[in-house]
Design a protein around this motif. Sequence first.
Motif, short mmCIF file in Angstrom:
data_model
loop_
_atom_site.label_atom_id
_atom_site.label_comp_id
_atom_site.label_asym_id
_atom_site.label_seq_id
_atom_site.Cartn_x
_atom_site.Cartn_y
_atom_site.Cartn_z
N GLU A 149 0.82 -1.21 0.00
CA GLU A 149 0.00 0.00 0.00
C GLU A 149 0.87 1.27 0.00
O GLU A 149 0.58 2.23 -0.72
N THR A 150 1.94 1.24 0.79
CA THR A 150 2.85 2.39 0.84
C THR A 150 3.58 2.56 -0.50
O THR A 150 3.74 3.68 -0.99
N ILE A 151 3.99 1.43 -1.07
CA ILE A 151 4.66 1.48 -2.38
C ILE A 151 3.73 2.07 -3.42
O ILE A 151 4.10 2.95 -4.20
N ARG A 152 2.48 1.60 -3.43
CA ARG A 152 1.50 2.10 -4.40
C ARG A 152 1.27 3.60 -4.20
O ARG A 152 1.22 4.37 -5.17
N LYS A 153 1.16 4.02 -2.93
CA LYS A 153 0.91 5.44 -2.63
C LYS A 153 2.06 6.31 -3.16
O LYS A 153 1.83 7.36 -3.76
N TYR A 154 3.29 5.84 -2.95
CA TYR A 154 4.44 6.66 -3.38
C TYR A 154 4.68 6.58 -4.88
O TYR A 154 5.20 7.53 -5.47
N GLN A 155 4.31 5.46 -5.49
CA GLN A 155 4.38 5.42 -6.95
C GLN A 155 3.44 6.46 -7.55
O GLN A 155 3.80 7.16 -8.50
N GLU A 156 2.26 6.54 -6.95
CA GLU A 156 1.28 7.53 -7.41
C GLU A 156 1.77 8.95 -7.13
O GLU A 156 1.66 9.84 -7.98
N LYS A 157 2.35 9.14 -5.94
CA LYS A 157 2.85 10.47 -5.57
C LYS A 157 4.00 10.89 -6.50
O LYS A 157 4.08 12.04 -6.92
N LYS A 158 4.86 9.92 -6.82
CA LYS A 158 5.98 10.22 -7.71
C LYS A 158 5.49 10.58 -9.10
O LYS A 158 5.99 11.52 -9.74
N GLN A 159 4.49 9.82 -9.59
CA GLN A 159 3.93 10.12 -10.91
C GLN A 159 3.27 11.50 -10.94
O GLN A 159 3.43 12.26 -11.88
N ASN A 160 2.54 11.81 -9.87
CA ASN A 160 1.90 13.12 -9.78
C ASN A 160 2.92 14.24 -9.73
O ASN A 160 2.73 15.30 -10.33
N LEU A 161 4.02 13.98 -9.03
CA LEU A 161 5.09 14.97 -8.93
C LEU A 161 5.72 15.19 -10.30
O LEU A 161 5.99 16.34 -10.70
N LEU A 162 5.94 14.11 -11.04
CA LEU A 162 6.51 14.23 -12.39
C LEU A 162 5.56 14.98 -13.32
O LEU A 162 5.99 15.82 -14.12
N LYS A 163 4.27 14.65 -13.21
CA LYS A 163 3.27 15.33 -14.05
C LYS A 163 3.22 16.82 -13.72
O LYS A 163 3.12 17.66 -14.62
N LEU A 164 3.27 17.12 -12.41
CA LEU A 164 3.24 18.52 -11.99
C LEU A 164 4.46 19.26 -12.54
O LEU A 164 4.35 20.38 -13.05
N ARG A 165 5.64 18.61 -12.46
CA ARG A 165 6.85 19.25 -12.97
C ARG A 165 6.77 19.48 -14.47
O ARG A 165 7.18 20.53 -14.97
N GLU A 166 6.23 18.49 -15.17
CA GLU A 166 6.07 18.64 -16.63
C GLU A 166 5.10 19.77 -16.94
O GLU A 166 5.34 20.58 -17.85
N HIS A 167 4.00 19.84 -16.18
CA HIS A 167 3.03 20.90 -16.41
C HIS A 167 3.64 22.27 -16.10
O HIS A 167 3.48 23.22 -16.88
N LEU A 168 4.33 22.34 -14.98
CA LEU A 168 4.93 23.62 -14.59
C LEU A 168 5.95 24.08 -15.63
O LEU A 168 6.06 25.27 -15.92
N GLN A 169 6.69 23.12 -16.18
CA GLN A 169 7.71 23.48 -17.16
C GLN A 169 7.09 24.11 -18.41
O GLN A 169 7.72 24.94 -19.06
N THR A 170 5.85 23.73 -18.72
CA THR A 170 5.18 24.34 -19.87
C THR A 170 4.88 25.82 -19.63
O THR A 170 4.61 26.57 -20.56
N LEU A 171 4.92 26.22 -18.35
CA LEU A 171 4.64 27.62 -18.01
C LEU A 171 5.90 28.49 -18.06
O LEU A 171 5.81 29.72 -18.00
N ALA A 172 7.06 27.83 -18.18
CA ALA A 172 8.34 28.53 -18.01
C ALA A 172 8.47 29.77 -18.88
O ALA A 172 8.93 30.81 -18.42
N HIS A 173 8.09 29.66 -20.13
CA HIS A 173 8.33 30.77 -21.05
C HIS A 173 7.05 31.54 -21.42
O HIS A 173 7.04 32.31 -22.36
N LEU A 174 5.99 31.30 -20.61
CA LEU A 174 4.80 32.14 -20.76
C LEU A 174 5.05 33.47 -20.05
O LEU A 174 5.79 33.53 -19.05
N PRO A 175 4.46 34.55 -20.52
CA PRO A 175 4.62 35.84 -19.83
C PRO A 175 4.07 35.75 -18.40
O PRO A 175 3.04 35.12 -18.16
N SER A 176 4.76 36.37 -17.45
CA SER A 176 4.31 36.39 -16.06
C SER A 176 3.31 37.53 -15.89
O SER A 176 3.65 38.63 -15.43
N VAL A 177 2.08 37.25 -16.24
CA VAL A 177 1.04 38.28 -16.26
C VAL A 177 -0.20 37.78 -15.53
O VAL A 177 -0.61 36.63 -15.71
N THR A 178 -0.79 38.63 -14.72
CA THR A 178 -2.02 38.26 -14.02
C THR A 178 -3.19 38.21 -15.00
O THR A 178 -3.09 38.68 -16.14
#
Length: 576
Positions: free
Chosen positions: A235-264
């Motif tokens: 159960e712990t392994i499954r939880k952290y596999q999911e957490k790691k995947q979510n972390l990777l997805k978040l990093r990939e998503h955030l990276q797509t924002l890198a060169h967008l203008p910083s505008v509200t």
Amino acid sequence: MIKGIGASSGIAMGKAFVIPTWEWDFPEEMINVTDLAKEFERLYNGIRSSKDELEHIKNDIVEVVGKESSHIFDAHLAILEDPVFMSEVEAVIQRQYKAAEVAVKEVIDKFVQMFDLIDDEYMKERAVDIKDVGNRLLKHLLGDVEPAEPLTDELHILVTKELTPSQMGRLDPNQVLGIVTMLGGMNSHVSIMSRALSIPYVLGLEGKLIRPIHTGDFLIIDGEEGSVYVNPDEETIRKYQEKKQNLLKLREHLQTLAHLPSVTKDGHEVQLAANINTVFETKDAIKYGASGVGLFRTEVLFMDRETLPSEEEQFQVYKQAAEQVGGNSLVIRTLDIGGDKQLDYYQLDDEENPALGYRAIRISLDMKDLFRTQLRAILRAGIFGKVKLMYPMISSVLELRRANELLEEAKAELEAAGIPYLHHIEVGIMIEVPSAALIADLLAKEVDFFSIGTNDLVQYILAVDRMNEKVAHLYEPYHPAVMRLLKHIVDSAQRAGISVSVCGELAGDPNALPIWLGLGITQLSVSVQSILHVKQQLLVSDMEACKQLLAKIMECTTSEEIKAILQETRRDRLSV
């Protein structure tokens, strides 16, 4: 689960490979008086071999961890060249007729014990460097080779009692999933290198293990939380596999924002700059879309070495940073030592309360030659980019004027020598002590910009040492007193027509973003890792709405009320 200290973020899952503690076998018999010359020759040959080896390691890792981090090994070379160290070893050989390796071991143990007894975390961590150098020298004297790295081609999580910079330098980052050590410190050389290599690292497990970790044990380490799981359930392994995947997805998503203008959402541009300690970090800052460097902490250049850096050495570092950020701003803060930041070669006196003592600009104004040397290096680098100068811990108008007088002297020296420099450099100050905050309107008339250092400012406003576990719970950056003083600082800067940014940890907290937008701040300088997280919040924020929210915050009587408003606002933004 064992709770340690997270020194480098990320999640690693895999089999442990344990490096055992290395034990040396030393000769017990005394040497003959006729063999003294031979013993000294062995010592000097061992030192030469150790220095050659260190130079090779330094050259090998410079491309991996960057030039600045590779300077760690300059400190190791300096130990081998230290006359006090050498004379102590020679004295043991000559007066006690002990073998060179025994003399080295005794002197190393003496220095390590001395450093360990000093009630200063930085000095304790330097004891690791001394042990590392000593073990290297012992290896050459004894002809043994300690297990410096795992003899395996499999991906693994490295586990050992204490990892040295030398061992770290020989690791293959493509094979090491993560690192776990029983000892170590957040600001140790190994921690710095692990962060540079993006290897998850958890330390401080000494005395917390029910049973030792063995090679082959399956581990999960969470470098953010500082957690280590040994042979976890499914159960712990499954939880952290999911957490790691979510972390990777978040990093990939955030990276797509890198060169967008910083505008509200309502069209207000906010510059997101980076706080850096070394030139090496500018690459990641640019990768994450930073609009320059809002805080270059120069003290790292002065630490972990035996002598002050020369003007030329400083100039080359500042020039490289200016060139790497391109046409963006590079704000270089002058030397900020004292308190928790010490120099090996300049011992500051013990103080009852170092946080309120001899530090930062106070040292610079006292050590004028050191200060002018740094100012000349910054001025020279200024012609290679958009360089700005910033003084730390200014507490009065008089201090600011004295610093500027020395700046003019540095300019005159460069002019007389015919050396090119930036004649009209922008000068700013850190607002991080209450006196500066309260006279912000006076200081604003004499500088080009403010940068609010929330870490120290909050600490001083509330009289709370956030590193003291007995009072750390009182360190509350959302305290109404902090909010009111922040508003006074920003209002003073805006009335004077100068720019104001925030560079403390609070600048990188996405929950605090509405405060900055509500105050009308359009420049934030955050850690490289926080840039995209703040940007994600910025893109879904409305500055005009935040100004209305700020009025509500200013009416709050407790930090709990303020935090509740901010958390609710963040949920609303993310649900849109």
